[in-house]
Scaffold this active site. Structure first.
Site, short mmCIF file in Angstrom:
data_model
loop_
_atom_site.label_atom_id
_atom_site.label_comp_id
_atom_site.label_asym_id
_atom_site.label_seq_id
_atom_site.Cartn_x
_atom_site.Cartn_y
_atom_site.Cartn_z
N LYS A 1 36.12 18.27 29.14
CA LYS A 1 36.59 17.87 30.47
C LYS A 1 37.76 16.88 30.36
O LYS A 1 37.73 15.97 29.54
CB LYS A 1 35.42 17.28 31.25
N GLU B 1 24.50 27.62 30.91
CA GLU B 1 23.81 26.35 31.21
C GLU B 1 23.58 26.19 32.71
O GLU B 1 24.21 26.86 33.52
CB GLU B 1 24.62 25.18 30.65
N1 PSU Z 1 31.22 22.29 32.58
C1 PSU Z 1 31.59 22.30 33.89
N2 PSU Z 1 30.89 21.47 34.74
C2 PSU Z 1 29.84 20.67 34.32
C3 PSU Z 1 29.47 20.68 32.94
C4 PSU Z 1 30.19 21.50 32.12
O1 PSU Z 1 32.52 23.01 34.28
O2 PSU Z 1 29.23 19.95 35.14
C5 PSU Z 1 28.30 19.80 32.46
C6 PSU Z 1 27.71 20.32 31.15
O3 PSU Z 1 26.32 20.51 31.36
C7 PSU Z 1 27.93 19.22 30.15
C8 PSU Z 1 27.83 18.00 31.04
O4 PSU Z 1 26.98 19.20 29.12
O5 PSU Z 1 28.63 18.43 32.17
C9 PSU Z 1 28.33 16.76 30.36
O6 PSU Z 1 27.68 15.65 30.91
P1 PSU Z 1 27.73 14.23 30.15
O7 PSU Z 1 29.19 13.85 30.14
O8 PSU Z 1 26.90 13.31 31.02
O9 PSU Z 1 27.17 14.42 28.79
#
Ligand code: PSU
Ligand code: MN
Length: 309
Positions: free
Chosen positions: A157, A23
């Protein structure tokens, strides 16, 4: 054409050789410049070293690109106006000629449509703490309930409500396995403390689960391969808890909402752990990318016509 698959990725898919989707939101919005560009290249190299073809995914000037050249990768890493695109943002981005980095939801949707079976990232999005007030839940979850893709990640996360996220994954029918662990990893931390129902110990076992998914031919959903960051590279758990608590209050005080929440918290942790969270994040992503390449290889090896040129 609104989706463009690079020649290298197209040929690999055509010949059933292993491909790993990567990604771009992680690069554009999850890591600090200028290091993010070096990391983007390093991750692609790690996929190649593992015997697979990297397919980094992003939207460039209204075209969904699967497999980026150096110019596109630079743009994603360096241009601060690059947007953050979830799956629901793809259509408007394509229609308006926008440029954006794809989150897990958008990347998995595009990878799946292109026929890529394995995807590596850092940590998934999920159900945020205080969900009952904000209703903030990443679109990653619902999308993973709809695509037949194996996602190698270090769990979700740790800024999130991990138990609630695991509950939601169950509701959505997403299979979760621990890779070499009976506990769900904690992104920056090797363990979230939550148990997983299934533990796999080799890439052949993961490939066998993917093939069993294919044979079942049931409703499609992702396979989450939860791969912990090595314990000697994790963030110190006490430091993590302390800084995260402050970060969550800071986000609240500043009124950070929507797409900005996750990048805000990742950056807050990075600054207030003096870079230690960044190192743990990178260690997790590197491990996931390597493992994903090997899983893609094991899956491709078991397919008829594999290796044909
Ligand atoms: N993994 C990481 N860092 C990131 C992400 C994933 O180590 O920044 C990103 C991914 O693209 C994931 C996004 O889909 O964070 C999630 O964002 P949100 O909580 O706004 O859906
Ligand atoms: Mn959100």
């Amino acid at each position: 054409m609104s989706t463009q698959v690079s020649e290298e990725v197209r040929e690999a898919l055509h010949e059933s050789r292993p491909v790993v989707a990567l990604e771009s939101t992680l690069i554009a919005h999850g890591l600090p410049r200028p290091r993010n560009l070096a990391v983007a290249s390093e991750l692609e190299e790690a996929v190649r070293a593992g015997g697979a073809v990297p397919a980094t995914i992003a939207v460039i000037d209204g075209t969904a690109r699967i497999g980026l050249d150096g110019t596109a990768l630079n743009r994603i890493a360096e241009d601060p106006s690059v947007r953050k695109l979830g799956q629901r943002d793809l259509a408007p981005a394509l229609a308006t000629g926008a440029t954006g980095a794809t989150t897990v939801s958008a990347t998995a949707a595009l990878a799946d449509a292109a026929g890529i079976r394995v995807f590596a990232t850092g940590g998934l999005g999920g159900v945020h703490r205080e969900w009952s007030e904000t209703q903030d839940e990443s679109a990653d979850l619902r999308l993973l309930g709809r695509v037949g893709i194996a996602v190698v990640c270090a769990g979700v996360k740790s800024i999130l409500d991990v138990p609630a996220t695991l509950q939601r994954l169950e509701t959505l029918g997403v299979t979760v396995v621990g890779y070499g662990t009976a506990h769900f990893p904690g992104f920056y931390l090797s363990s979230s403390g939550e148990p997983v129902d299934w533990t796999l110990r080799s890439v052949e076992e993961v490939a066998a689960v993917m093939r069993a998914q294919d044979r079942l031919d049931g409703p499609r959903a992702a396979l989450i391969v939860a791969n912990p960051v090595p314990s000697d590279e994790q963030l110190d758990p006490a430091l993590h808890d302390r800084v995260l608590a402050r970060g969550l209050s800071a986000a609240k005080e500043k009124g950070i909402v929507g797409q900005a929440v996750t990048p805000f918290l990742l950056e807050y942790l990075m600054v207030h752990t003096e870079g230690a969270s960044l190192e743990a994040n990178l260690a997790a992503v590197r491990g996931n990318v390597r493992l994903a390449a090997h899983i893609a290889g094991a899956y491709a090896a078991g397919k008829p016509g594999a290796g044909a040129r």
